[in-house]
Design an enzyme around this catalytic site. Sequence first.
Site, short mmCIF file in Angstrom:
data_model
loop_
_atom_site.label_atom_id
_atom_site.label_comp_id
_atom_site.label_asym_id
_atom_site.label_seq_id
_atom_site.Cartn_x
_atom_site.Cartn_y
_atom_site.Cartn_z
N GLU A 114 0.83 -1.22 0.00
CA GLU A 114 0.00 0.00 0.00
C GLU A 114 0.86 1.26 0.00
OE1 GLU A 114 -3.09 0.06 -0.57
OE2 GLU A 114 -3.73 -2.00 -0.16
N ARG A 118 0.75 3.87 -3.20
CA ARG A 118 0.18 5.19 -2.94
C ARG A 118 1.26 6.25 -2.75
NH1 ARG A 118 -5.47 4.18 -0.02
NH2 ARG A 118 -5.61 1.95 -0.37
N ASP A 240 -4.88 -9.19 -9.03
CA ASP A 240 -5.21 -8.20 -10.06
C ASP A 240 -4.01 -7.43 -10.64
OD1 ASP A 240 -4.97 -6.98 -7.57
OD2 ASP A 240 -6.91 -5.97 -7.61
N GLU A 356 -12.04 1.12 -10.55
CA GLU A 356 -11.69 0.22 -11.65
C GLU A 356 -12.65 0.27 -12.84
OE1 GLU A 356 -11.42 -0.47 -8.47
OE2 GLU A 356 -9.34 -1.11 -8.15
C1 DMJ Z 1 -6.16 0.94 -5.25
O1 DMJ Z 1 -5.38 1.15 -4.13
C2 DMJ Z 1 -5.38 0.31 -6.36
O2 DMJ Z 1 -6.03 0.51 -7.57
C3 DMJ Z 1 -5.13 -1.16 -6.13
O3 DMJ Z 1 -4.47 -1.77 -7.19
C4 DMJ Z 1 -6.44 -1.86 -5.89
N1 DMJ Z 1 -7.21 -1.24 -4.86
C5 DMJ Z 1 -7.39 0.18 -4.85
C6 DMJ Z 1 -8.61 0.67 -5.60
O4 DMJ Z 1 -9.70 -0.13 -5.58
#
Ligand code: DMJ
Length: 453
Positions: A114, A118, A240, A356
């Site tokens: 995370e 971010r 993902d 998404e």
């Molecule tokens: C975000 O922090 C990123 O896109 C991550 O890859 C997946 N989760 C969240 C958004 O849903």
Amino acid sequence: MLLLLPAATVRAASAAAPPLAPVDAAQAARLAASVRAEFLHAWNGYRRYAWGHDELRPLSRTARDWYGEPLLMTPIDALDTLVLMGLPAEAAEARELIATQLSFDRDIDVKHFEIVIRVLGGLLSAYELTHDERLLALAADLGRRLSPAFDSPTGLPWVYVNLRTGRTRGSETNPAESALLPEYGTLAQLTGERAYYDKAMRAMTAIYQRRSALGLVGERIDVESGAWTRPTSHIGARIDSYYEYLWKCWRLFAAPSCLAMWNSSIAAANRYYPENVGGALWYGQVDMNTGRHTGSEYGALEAFFPGLLAYSGHVARARRLQASSFAMWSVNGAEPDSYDYRAARVTEPRYPLRPEIVESTWYLYRITGDAYYRAMGAQLFADLKRCCRTPDGYAALSDVTTHTQADEMPSFVLAETFKYFYLLFSPPATLDLQRFVLTTEAHPLRRNTAHAP
Ligand code: DMJ
């Protein structure tokens, strides 16, 4: 990015999708202005009630810090959106806050993934857009503190790392959290410290090398032994962005190994995950070793996949899967985190303002030029505003079936959700996909294929 198809008249992508009003150029410009205004509304809520903290709690008008002390998650995640939307005063204020107040010298165990997507990604992108050296210095300091995460017997990253001591813990990771080459590779290029690229490439490759005979990866893996601890395979949470980054690393760095890993992985994904239910295409869960279907859950996170398919040239498949995402969204006017497409039932009702489906709508519009996707985006934006806007920001939903709001405004709504809406309604020059690649947190990084380590 080339337009593969000519702009067409507005039409439904599938029988399941609701009819949509066309969006012409003048309306698109008005929508872009409206998205910018709504982004500012959310930003100003943060600014008023949570300035200097990680996130705004939009219902209680209070602040939240993930680890008890602030890492400025929201301003860092939002900074490149402020720049792209042409908000120089707000961007300068955020930049000063970050440059003068942020310190990573903190005795806290942070979630490696995370903080990389971010904070490290946000700082690198903001540096590339503003050339503010203070942002690069912060990114370099953070990279140095985070990178002990890769020091494991397999090269797979530990889940947590202490920012002050470098101590690591958390031995069960997953493919998504092991694929962080865009951020570390860019850091390597900008600092000249090649080790960052090598460590991140080794981790991503360690996942790929443990794929099954079918070419699929599992959902959880042990950092020390490299053994899969959950063999379920799919495109959702924990896997993902592994797929996303195989393709994007090729776009960013032109490393041939990324293209080879992508080609064989997407072939297996497109072979084993799809299911046709009542004429609609869905991607579900399978056993990585047998390929047998074990679940029919799709949701807000899976909705990134049509965008990735379109971006990588699988356009017809992308259109069909996007139609399913939109049908899922349209049931309640917001999408659940999980939906059982066989039972047509919501199985996890929350909607934490995820981007998404908007991301995929934008990629499909940018690549096909089909005006239908702008019309789809206009509907998504109207729904988001209706369900999630509060007097002081935007709130997640705890239940999409009742539209009950939750006291959360994750930073990615400013990094991603509003950014993708803005890009969808703005001229393509706002972000040149020939020059930039967007990270999984939607931070644009400059393609640098000539200087790949
Ligand atoms: C975000 O922090 C990123 O896109 C991550 O890859 C997946 N989760 C969240 C958004 O849903």
